[in-house]
Design an enzyme around this catalytic site. Structure first.
Site, mmCIF file in Angstrom:
data_model
loop_
_atom_site.group_PDB
_atom_site.id
_atom_site.type_symbol
_atom_site.label_atom_id
_atom_site.label_comp_id
_atom_site.label_asym_id
_atom_site.label_seq_id
_atom_site.Cartn_x
_atom_site.Cartn_y
_atom_site.Cartn_z
ATOM 1 N N GLU A 1 8.045 6.068 -8.326
ATOM 2 C CA GLU A 1 6.555 5.770 -8.496
ATOM 3 C C GLU A 1 5.514 6.526 -7.592
ATOM 4 O O GLU A 1 4.548 6.955 -7.877
ATOM 5 C CB GLU A 1 6.179 4.308 -8.002
ATOM 6 C CG GLU A 1 6.749 3.045 -8.805
ATOM 7 C CD GLU A 1 6.261 1.743 -8.178
ATOM 8 O OE1 GLU A 1 5.365 1.634 -7.689
ATOM 9 O OE2 GLU A 1 7.350 0.849 -8.453
ATOM 10 N N HIS B 1 3.039 0.590 -12.953
ATOM 11 C CA HIS B 1 3.783 -0.605 -13.000
ATOM 12 C C HIS B 1 5.294 -0.327 -13.218
ATOM 13 O O HIS B 1 5.527 0.778 -13.336
ATOM 14 C CB HIS B 1 3.703 -1.156 -14.369
ATOM 15 C CG HIS B 1 4.420 -2.615 -14.704
ATOM 16 N ND1 HIS B 1 3.797 -3.888 -14.299
ATOM 17 C CD2 HIS B 1 5.460 -2.836 -15.344
ATOM 18 C CE1 HIS B 1 4.652 -4.545 -14.646
ATOM 19 N NE2 HIS B 1 5.442 -4.071 -15.338
ATOM 20 N N MET C 1 -3.040 -7.307 -7.372
ATOM 21 C CA MET C 1 -2.579 -8.430 -7.990
ATOM 22 C C MET C 1 -3.428 -9.275 -8.837
ATOM 23 O O MET C 1 -2.912 -10.188 -9.335
ATOM 24 C CB MET C 1 -1.696 -9.086 -6.918
ATOM 25 C CG MET C 1 -0.710 -8.483 -6.297
ATOM 26 S SD MET C 1 0.526 -7.676 -7.072
ATOM 27 C CE MET C 1 1.355 -9.013 -7.455
ATOM 28 N N GLY D 1 0.791 -1.178 0.100
ATOM 29 C CA GLY D 1 -0.052 0.079 0.073
ATOM 30 C C GLY D 1 0.917 1.269 -0.175
ATOM 31 O O GLY D 1 0.251 2.473 0.202
ATOM 32 N N ASN E 1 -3.087 2.222 -13.869
ATOM 33 C CA ASN E 1 -2.397 1.277 -13.076
ATOM 34 C C ASN E 1 -0.767 1.934 -13.031
ATOM 35 O O ASN E 1 -0.583 2.519 -13.778
ATOM 36 C CB ASN E 1 -2.387 -0.196 -13.560
ATOM 37 C CG ASN E 1 -1.479 -1.153 -12.953
ATOM 38 O OD1 ASN E 1 -1.630 -1.145 -11.696
ATOM 39 N ND2 ASN E 1 -0.679 -1.935 -13.667
ATOM 40 N N ASN F 1 1.976 3.015 -2.644
ATOM 41 C CA ASN F 1 1.471 3.559 -3.538
ATOM 42 C C ASN F 1 0.140 4.598 -3.096
ATOM 43 O O ASN F 1 -0.074 5.737 -3.237
ATOM 44 C CB ASN F 1 1.119 3.385 -4.932
ATOM 45 C CG ASN F 1 2.619 3.021 -5.844
ATOM 46 O OD1 ASN F 1 3.182 4.267 -6.161
ATOM 47 N ND2 ASN F 1 3.161 1.871 -5.814
HETATM 48 C C1 GRF Z 1 4.408 -1.291 -7.058
HETATM 49 O O1 GRF Z 1 5.917 -1.671 -7.325
HETATM 50 C C2 GRF Z 1 3.674 -1.272 -8.320
HETATM 51 O O2 GRF Z 1 4.294 -0.699 -9.362
HETATM 52 C C3 GRF Z 1 3.309 -2.830 -8.621
HETATM 53 O O3 GRF Z 1 3.045 -3.378 -7.340
HETATM 54 C C4 GRF Z 1 3.750 -2.552 -6.348
HETATM 55 C C5 GRF Z 1 2.942 -2.185 -5.126
HETATM 56 O O4 GRF Z 1 3.396 -1.491 -4.152
HETATM 57 N N1 GRF Z 1 2.135 -2.696 -9.302
HETATM 58 P P1 GRF Z 1 2.658 -0.749 -2.990
HETATM 59 O O5 GRF Z 1 1.656 -1.795 -2.377
HETATM 60 O O6 GRF Z 1 1.974 0.450 -3.583
HETATM 61 O O7 GRF Z 1 3.554 -0.567 -1.958
#
Ligand code: GRF
Length: 208
Positions: free
Chosen positions: A174, A109, A90, A12, A107, A14
């Site tokens: 990110e 990535h 996921m 979590g 999304n 992000n």
């Molecule tokens: C991130 O690296 C994102 O790019 C990928 O999954 C990871 C999620 O990390 N899709 P978080 O749960 O946001 O810490």
């Protein structure tokens, strides 16, 4: 005001970066709910702590994935939103969900798409030997990380990198790129025509 629903299955970070940008006032938005397919996701614990609407459902429950997406869509529609942001979600969303939701789904990535879609993107980049990897924010379509690209940030791959160090430096980017894209979206500055995405960059802050 961009009304967001965030889908997250894991850590979590992000989600937290997006919420930080809302709290510091740059992103004029609101997280209306956090959806997860994992009851024990740290993202859900954070969402609960923040007092967000939390929606957990089990993709292995009644009706399998179809039943799961139907129930989630019903909740999403009940809550209302302008956009779904996948942040470490996921599962791939089915075409029916994407079509019936009908609004943008984005999304993030951890690679420079179209290179290294799917899981373990950072390891794939290291194993391939690329000199740059990075992160990509894109619209979600039915494919695996194949939707139209909105924004990308390159990150150099160092000779000394291992998966963890590269993933860490990409993750830092990110946490900047995703809130920036959502900010641009909240400002109505992202325009999509088929696969091409155009961004009105009137503010030099977005060149950093
Ligand atoms: C991130 O690296 C994102 O790019 C990928 O999954 C990871 C999620 O990390 N899709 P978080 O749960 O946001 O810490």
């Amino acid at each position: 005001m961009l009304e967001l629903i965030v889908f997250a299955s894991g850590r979590g970070s992000n989600l937290m970066a997006i919420q930080d940008e809302i709290e510091n006032g740059r992103l004029k938005g609101n997280i209306r709910a956090v959806v997860s397919n994992r009851r024990d996701a740290p993202a859900l614990a954070y969402a609960t702590e923040k007092g967000f609407n939390v929606i957990y459902d089990d993709p292995n429950g009644e009706g399998g994935r179809t039943g799961y997406e139907k129930r989630v869509l019903r909740e999403v529609e009940r809550i209302g939103s302008d956009c779904i942001a996948l942040a470490g979600y996921m599962l791939m969303l089915g075409g029916k969900f994407i079509r019936e939701y009908g609004k943008p789904i984005v999304n993030i990535h951890p690679s420079l798409l179209p290179a290294f879609p799917g899981l373990n993107a950072q390891k794939k980049a290291l194993d391939y030997g690329v000199r740059f990897s990075g992160c990509t924010v894109h619209y979600v379509d039915e494919g695996m990380d194949t939707g139209p690209i909105i924004a990308q940030k390159p990150v150099p791959v160092l000779d000394t990198d291992d998966e963890e160090s590269l993933a860490g430096r990409i993750l830092e980017e990110e946490h900047k790129l995703y809130p920036e894209v959502l900010t641009l979206m909240a400002q109505g500055r992202i325009h999509r025509i088929d696969r091409k995405v155009y961004i009105d960059l009137l503010d030099e802050r977005y060149f950093r």
